[in-house]
Design an enzyme around this catalytic site. Sequence first.
Site, PDB file in Angstrom:
ATOM      1  N   GLU A   4       2.036  19.967 -10.086  1.00  0.00           N
ATOM      2  CA  GLU A   4       1.190  19.133  -9.574  1.00  0.00           C
ATOM      3  C   GLU A   4      -0.131  19.266 -10.393  1.00  0.00           C
ATOM      4  OE1 GLU A   4       1.499  18.860  -4.710  1.00  0.00           O
ATOM      5  OE2 GLU A   4       1.416  20.851  -5.758  1.00  0.00           O
ATOM      6  N   ASP A  19       6.381  23.924  -6.635  1.00  0.00           N
ATOM      7  CA  ASP A  19       5.143  23.724  -5.397  1.00  0.00           C
ATOM      8  C   ASP A  19       4.522  24.784  -5.487  1.00  0.00           C
ATOM      9  OD1 ASP A  19       3.957  22.326  -3.427  1.00  0.00           O
ATOM     10  OD2 ASP A  19       4.844  23.779  -2.097  1.00  0.00           O
ATOM     11  N   ASP A  41       8.297  23.758   1.636  1.00  0.00           N
ATOM     12  CA  ASP A  41       8.034  23.832   0.201  1.00  0.00           C
ATOM     13  C   ASP A  41       9.157  23.489  -0.755  1.00  0.00           C
ATOM     14  OD1 ASP A  41       5.499  25.153   0.790  1.00  0.00           O
ATOM     15  OD2 ASP A  41       6.277  27.112   1.123  1.00  0.00           O
TER      16      ASP A  41
END
Length: 324
Positions: free
Chosen positions: A187, A102, A283
């Site tokens: 991501e 992340d 996170d």
Amino acid sequence: MDLYEVFKKFFKGKGGYPKFKKRHSDDGFRYPQGFKVEEDNGRIYLPKIGYVRYRNSRKIEGIPKNVTVRQEADGWYASIQCEFELNNHVIVPNLNTAIGIDMGVKRFLTLSDGNFIKSLEERLKPIENKISLLQRRIKHKVKGSNNIKKAYVKLALLHKRKADIRNNFLHQASTLMVKNHDLIVIEDLKIKNMSKSAKGTIVNPGKNVKAKSGLNRSILNEAWYKFFTYLEYKLKLNGGILIKVDPKHTSQTCIQCGHISKDNRKEQAIFKCVKCGYETNADVNAAQNILRRAGLARIACQANLIRGRQQEPAEVYNSSNIVV
């Protein structure tokens, strides 16, 4: 040749329309042939220029194919592109080392196992302060004077130093990830959209423009896209896999019960599920959701694709950056 490649990407929808650059904005030229490198003697032969002494940053691997010479703030650099054989044996990635990442501003990255790397901001802050001070001084100097020319040279050197610190940080972080993990899940961030200005128009002015501007600056300062690029090519060379997943609701989903709500993350650093009461670092929770979102089926599919795919016989990469 570069223009041809850019137009090919444009017509395939993979890039924008090429833009002409200002004169002296990016001085450089390329030799597709005719150059010679003498590593032991510390010199390179450039056609129409002759032999030039250089300081080598790394050993040349493979067969040199072309050399690009460019000017930067502190001198001229030559980047040699080489061709070399890849290993014939197929490397099977260890799926047990899979990790989710992340990206953030307060933390550069957080892993699904709880580890994290601090933000790049602490390293760049001293350089940025010097840049701001010098820019304020330049504003009061006479245009065209020798003093302002000297100040511009100092400013260019500071920007070069800032870029070097960032690139060194990104290489260290990406190499650390690739050495310890064969499968990395990130991501699929649209960084261009994330860093859009909130200024708006005169008719429809934006809200929280100053805060959004600071956030945009922080996102671009961390250079996430470049980090993803480093991860991708290093994993490819080491037989690893990079998977990109949909970032939607990764920070609002509870890893324990799967409940999705913006109320789960009322604070920046703490995640607390309003349904089951699970509490952890926000996170870390997001990184675990990213890893889970990859899916075991997709991982297995990627692994089978790697095993059954015959690797290309040669790979081209920049083998050396040398200072002339």
